[in-house]
Design a protein around this motif. Sequence first.
Motif, PDB file in Angstrom:
ATOM      1  N   GLY A 334       0.813  -1.209   0.000  1.00 25.87           N
ATOM      2  CA  GLY A 334       0.000   0.000   0.000  1.00 25.87           C
ATOM      3  C   GLY A 334       0.846   1.258   0.000  1.00 25.87           C
ATOM      4  N   GLU A 335       1.931   1.241   0.778  1.00 31.70           N
ATOM      5  CA  GLU A 335       2.819   2.408   0.809  1.00 31.70           C
ATOM      6  C   GLU A 335       3.519   2.602  -0.535  1.00 31.70           C
ATOM      7  OE1 GLU A 335       3.922   2.191   5.590  1.00 31.70           O
ATOM      8  OE2 GLU A 335       5.174   1.185   4.091  1.00 31.70           O
ATOM      9  N   LEU A 336       3.894   1.511  -1.177  1.00 32.60           N
ATOM     10  CA  LEU A 336       4.508   1.626  -2.501  1.00 32.60           C
ATOM     11  C   LEU A 336       3.526   2.191  -3.506  1.00 32.60           C
ATOM     12  CD1 LEU A 336       6.573  -1.701  -2.743  1.00 32.60           C
ATOM     13  CD2 LEU A 336       7.432   0.610  -2.356  1.00 32.60           C
ATOM     14  N   ASP A 337       2.252   1.786  -3.420  1.00 33.54           N
ATOM     15  CA  ASP A 337       1.240   2.352  -4.319  1.00 33.54           C
ATOM     16  C   ASP A 337       1.100   3.850  -4.095  1.00 33.54           C
ATOM     17  OD1 ASP A 337       0.745  -0.113  -5.425  1.00 33.54           O
ATOM     18  OD2 ASP A 337      -0.931  -0.577  -4.081  1.00 33.54           O
ATOM     19  N   ALA A 338       1.126   4.273  -2.823  1.00 35.32           N
ATOM     20  CA  ALA A 338       0.995   5.695  -2.521  1.00 35.32           C
ATOM     21  C   ALA A 338       2.193   6.480  -3.065  1.00 35.32           C
ATOM     22  CB  ALA A 338       0.858   5.894  -1.009  1.00 35.32           C
ATOM     23  N   LEU A 339       3.404   5.936  -2.892  1.00 33.56           N
ATOM     24  CA  LEU A 339       4.592   6.619  -3.413  1.00 33.56           C
ATOM     25  C   LEU A 339       4.560   6.709  -4.930  1.00 33.56           C
ATOM     26  CD1 LEU A 339       7.442   5.152  -1.162  1.00 33.56           C
ATOM     27  CD2 LEU A 339       6.416   7.427  -1.035  1.00 33.56           C
ATOM     28  N   ALA A 340       4.182   5.603  -5.586  1.00 30.94           N
ATOM     29  CA  ALA A 340       4.158   5.604  -7.051  1.00 30.94           C
ATOM     30  C   ALA A 340       3.163   6.618  -7.587  1.00 30.94           C
ATOM     31  CB  ALA A 340       3.834   4.203  -7.564  1.00 30.94           C
ATOM     32  N   SER A 341       2.021   6.752  -6.925  1.00 29.05           N
ATOM     33  CA  SER A 341       1.005   7.697  -7.408  1.00 29.05           C
ATOM     34  C   SER A 341       1.441   9.147  -7.242  1.00 29.05           C
ATOM     35  CB  SER A 341      -0.310   7.458  -6.669  1.00 29.05           C
ATOM     36  OG  SER A 341      -0.164   7.726  -5.277  1.00 29.05           O
ATOM     37  N   ARG A 342       2.393   9.407  -6.339  1.00 32.29           N
ATOM     38  CA  ARG A 342       2.847  10.780  -6.092  1.00 32.29           C
ATOM     39  C   ARG A 342       4.100  11.149  -6.899  1.00 32.29           C
ATOM     40  NH1 ARG A 342       2.286  10.092   0.462  1.00 32.29           N
ATOM     41  NH2 ARG A 342      -0.017  10.043   0.523  1.00 32.29           N
ATOM     42  N   MET A 343       4.682  10.177  -7.585  1.00 33.70           N
ATOM     43  CA  MET A 343       5.909  10.476  -8.338  1.00 33.70           C
ATOM     44  C   MET A 343       5.577  11.301  -9.579  1.00 33.70           C
ATOM     45  SD  MET A 343       8.061   6.912  -8.011  1.00 33.70           S
ATOM     46  CE  MET A 343       9.645   7.655  -8.408  1.00 33.70           C
ATOM     47  N   MET A 344       6.450  12.231  -9.894  1.00 34.97           N
ATOM     48  CA  MET A 344       6.249  13.133 -11.025  1.00 34.97           C
ATOM     49  C   MET A 344       7.044  12.638 -12.232  1.00 34.97           C
ATOM     50  SD  MET A 344       7.110  17.217 -11.315  1.00 34.97           S
ATOM     51  CE  MET A 344       6.029  17.557  -9.926  1.00 34.97           C
ATOM     52  N   ARG A 345       6.368  12.519 -13.356  1.00 37.69           N
ATOM     53  CA  ARG A 345       7.019  12.065 -14.600  1.00 37.69           C
ATOM     54  C   ARG A 345       7.754  13.226 -15.248  1.00 37.69           C
ATOM     55  NH1 ARG A 345       6.044  11.544 -20.211  1.00 37.69           N
ATOM     56  NH2 ARG A 345       6.612   9.495 -21.059  1.00 37.69           N
ATOM     57  N   ARG A 346       9.030  12.988 -15.562  1.00 39.72           N
ATOM     58  CA  ARG A 346       9.856  14.022 -16.212  1.00 39.72           C
ATOM     59  C   ARG A 346      10.565  13.406 -17.412  1.00 39.72           C
ATOM     60  NH1 ARG A 346      13.494  17.231 -12.041  1.00 39.72           N
ATOM     61  NH2 ARG A 346      13.763  18.455 -13.958  1.00 39.72           N
ATOM     62  N   GLN A 347      10.583  14.142 -18.507  1.00 42.67           N
ATOM     63  CA  GLN A 347      11.176  13.653 -19.755  1.00 42.67           C
ATOM     64  C   GLN A 347      12.356  14.535 -20.126  1.00 42.67           C
ATOM     65  OE1 GLN A 347       8.303  12.758 -22.748  1.00 42.67           O
ATOM     66  NE2 GLN A 347       9.797  12.680 -24.417  1.00 42.67           N
ATOM     67  N   PHE A 348      13.457  13.895 -20.580  1.00 47.57           N
ATOM     68  CA  PHE A 348      14.684  14.612 -20.932  1.00 47.57           C
ATOM     69  C   PHE A 348      15.133  14.180 -22.325  1.00 47.57           C
ATOM     70  CE2 PHE A 348      14.582  14.497 -16.333  1.00 47.57           C
ATOM     71  CZ  PHE A 348      14.972  15.774 -15.969  1.00 47.57           C
ATOM     72  N   ALA A 349      15.578  15.146 -23.104  1.00 48.15           N
ATOM     73  CA  ALA A 349      16.117  14.845 -24.425  1.00 48.15           C
ATOM     74  C   ALA A 349      17.554  14.350 -24.291  1.00 48.15           C
ATOM     75  CB  ALA A 349      16.083  16.084 -25.316  1.00 48.15           C
ATOM     76  N   ALA A 350      18.045  13.681 -25.320  1.00 48.12           N
ATOM     77  CA  ALA A 350      19.422  13.181 -25.292  1.00 48.12           C
ATOM     78  C   ALA A 350      20.399  14.333 -25.093  1.00 48.12           C
ATOM     79  CB  ALA A 350      19.739  12.443 -26.593  1.00 48.12           C
ATOM     80  N   GLY A 351      21.315  14.172 -24.144  1.00 48.80           N
ATOM     81  CA  GLY A 351      22.301  15.200 -23.836  1.00 48.80           C
ATOM     82  C   GLY A 351      21.895  16.125 -22.711  1.00 48.80           C
ATOM     83  N   ALA A 352      20.618  16.133 -22.325  1.00 51.13           N
ATOM     84  CA  ALA A 352      20.163  17.026 -21.258  1.00 51.13           C
ATOM     85  C   ALA A 352      20.668  16.535 -19.908  1.00 51.13           C
ATOM     86  CB  ALA A 352      18.643  17.107 -21.261  1.00 51.13           C
ATOM     87  N   VAL A 353      20.925  17.482 -19.011  1.00 50.57           N
ATOM     88  CA  VAL A 353      21.415  17.172 -17.667  1.00 50.57           C
ATOM     89  C   VAL A 353      20.220  17.049 -16.728  1.00 50.57           C
ATOM     90  CG1 VAL A 353      22.801  17.989 -15.734  1.00 50.57           C
ATOM     91  CG2 VAL A 353      23.632  18.287 -18.068  1.00 50.57           C
ATOM     92  N   VAL A 354      20.157  15.950 -15.990  1.00 55.43           N
ATOM     93  CA  VAL A 354      19.076  15.734 -15.025  1.00 55.43           C
ATOM     94  C   VAL A 354      19.416  16.415 -13.706  1.00 55.43           C
ATOM     95  CG1 VAL A 354      17.666  14.002 -13.864  1.00 55.43           C
ATOM     96  CG2 VAL A 354      18.545  13.545 -16.160  1.00 55.43           C
ATOM     97  N   VAL A 355      20.597  16.152 -13.163  1.00 54.32           N
ATOM     98  CA  VAL A 355      21.078  16.841 -11.965  1.00 54.32           C
ATOM     99  C   VAL A 355      22.553  17.153 -12.165  1.00 54.32           C
ATOM    100  CG1 VAL A 355      19.422  15.729 -10.419  1.00 54.32           C
ATOM    101  CG2 VAL A 355      21.636  14.657 -10.804  1.00 54.32           C
ATOM    102  N   ASN A 356      23.028  18.214 -11.504  1.00 55.56           N
ATOM    103  CA  ASN A 356      24.428  18.619 -11.566  1.00 55.56           C
ATOM    104  C   ASN A 356      25.122  18.305 -10.246  1.00 55.56           C
ATOM    105  OD1 ASN A 356      25.108  19.997 -14.168  1.00 55.56           O
ATOM    106  ND2 ASN A 356      23.295  21.215 -13.607  1.00 55.56           N
ATOM    107  N   GLN A 357      26.389  17.931 -10.353  1.00 56.98           N
ATOM    108  CA  GLN A 357      27.178  17.648  -9.169  1.00 56.98           C
ATOM    109  C   GLN A 357      27.277  18.910  -8.312  1.00 56.98           C
ATOM    110  OE1 GLN A 357      31.009  16.023 -10.030  1.00 56.98           O
ATOM    111  NE2 GLN A 357      31.670  15.922  -7.907  1.00 56.98           N
ATOM    112  N   GLY A 358      27.001  18.762  -7.007  1.00 55.20           N
ATOM    113  CA  GLY A 358      27.086  19.880  -6.085  1.00 55.20           C
ATOM    114  C   GLY A 358      25.778  20.606  -5.843  1.00 55.20           C
TER     115      GLY A 358
END
Length: 489
Positions: A334-358
């Motif tokens: 049940g907790e996994l279902d709740a977490l999955a329903s709250r996750m936000m879908r994000r799409q990135f093109a090839a070469g795009a940076v998702v997160v930066n170091q620091g």
Amino acid sequence: MKTSGHRPPLPILPLAVTLCGFALGFLWPAVRSRLGLGPDGALDDTVTLVAGSAGWFGLAWVATRVVDGLLRSPATSGQSPAAPRLVGDLARVLFFGLAGLAVASFVLHLPVTGLVATSGVVIAVLGFALRNILADIFSGIAINVEHPYRIGDWIQVGTASGGPGPTGKVVEVNWRSTRLLTTDGTTVILPNGLIAGSRFVNLSLPDPSYRASLRVHLDAAVPVKRARRVLMSALLSVDHLLGEGPSDVVVESVGEAGVCYLLRFRVPDHGAEIACRDAVAAAMLKALRDAGLSIAAPRRSLVPQSRTARDLEGMDICRRMLGAVPLFQAFTPGELDALASRMMRRQFAAGAVVVNQGDQGSSLFLVTEGLLEVRGTLDGDGGARTVVLDRMAPGAIFGEMALLTGEPRSATVAAMTDAVVHELAGEHLRPLLHDRAELAERLSELMAERAEHNAEKRATALRPAPEPPVPHRPDLLNRLRDFFGLPAP
């Protein structure tokens, strides 16, 4: 200069035999007088025969040695492979045959013209009886002159009906046949006449590496862009096993079985094609399974309705992937279902940076489609340098330390292909941790195990730079409680 293992450039021994033979035949009368011997017909005939035969056959020996040297010189200089044995054998037959005619004419004084005429009739009869063998021999000569393939090349020989025949590596080309070693380890012996009279493909020219392809049908409801992203991530996940050259995914056709996609990749040579196809097929099936897709069936078949259209945001995929991640093993379904329903879908093109170091962050990311690359910036004697630490395929997570302790991002993550990730914010995890305090202890244990595993996995890439200390469970537990404001036990 090394000469061991190679014949000298000048055939000294055959040349000495030739000169001694001709010299003895020419100077024999003078030598006999100096030895005080009188004329002797039997002795004179014997010496003349031996000397003349030695001279003429020695000359043929010299010629064959010269031809052998010319045939071997390209191989020793690295220009091309050595010529097959057939060329040298033909040269020996020709030169020694001419030497035999010369001995018969100039030494034995036989009527060579009549001998040649008589032998011509015999040769015609033998040629008709052995026409198939002679066809193979002359085809072998043509093959060795044109060099359509060499020892070590992979060739595919066609059949009489025009279909594909045996395929193998050329291991020998002799007078009559060519021997192929197949990928199954068996030897196929093909007459040269059959090869010369059929269509064959040299798979090693102009380069041993060539492009192969693998077909897969997907349902037409799957967007082409998404299908390319999923299939391309599969290709890139095994590119270290493939030959040098770009891989791509193209739409080949559209039919009742859905959209046919062609995964095109290069293989090092034909001998490695089966292993490359196996790796690509396995990676493709895994990528489709992780993305919640399946291979399409013909429309006339009775199959369960695909859930692709109903799960546009990928919530079912997130739920399934979260359940397989060791970090979330302590959560209930049940907790996994709740977490999955709250996750936000994000799409990135090839070469795009998702997160930066620091960068500061308080969220975790789950890779659901595509391929991501983890890069780290290290300081050394030559200044800062960027190294590739890891690659992440669908099902991988990153950012858990920032989610659970608020630490800055330890590496830069960028999309190698078009990618889709689902982000879980810390504010969505906070209520679960307050309701179940025991989750913090279990998460700290799993985080310590994961941190140790990541440190071992990346140790090679981080050398010779000093490795960061691996956090231990008590330290992680205290930092997690401080970040989420959990009470101490």
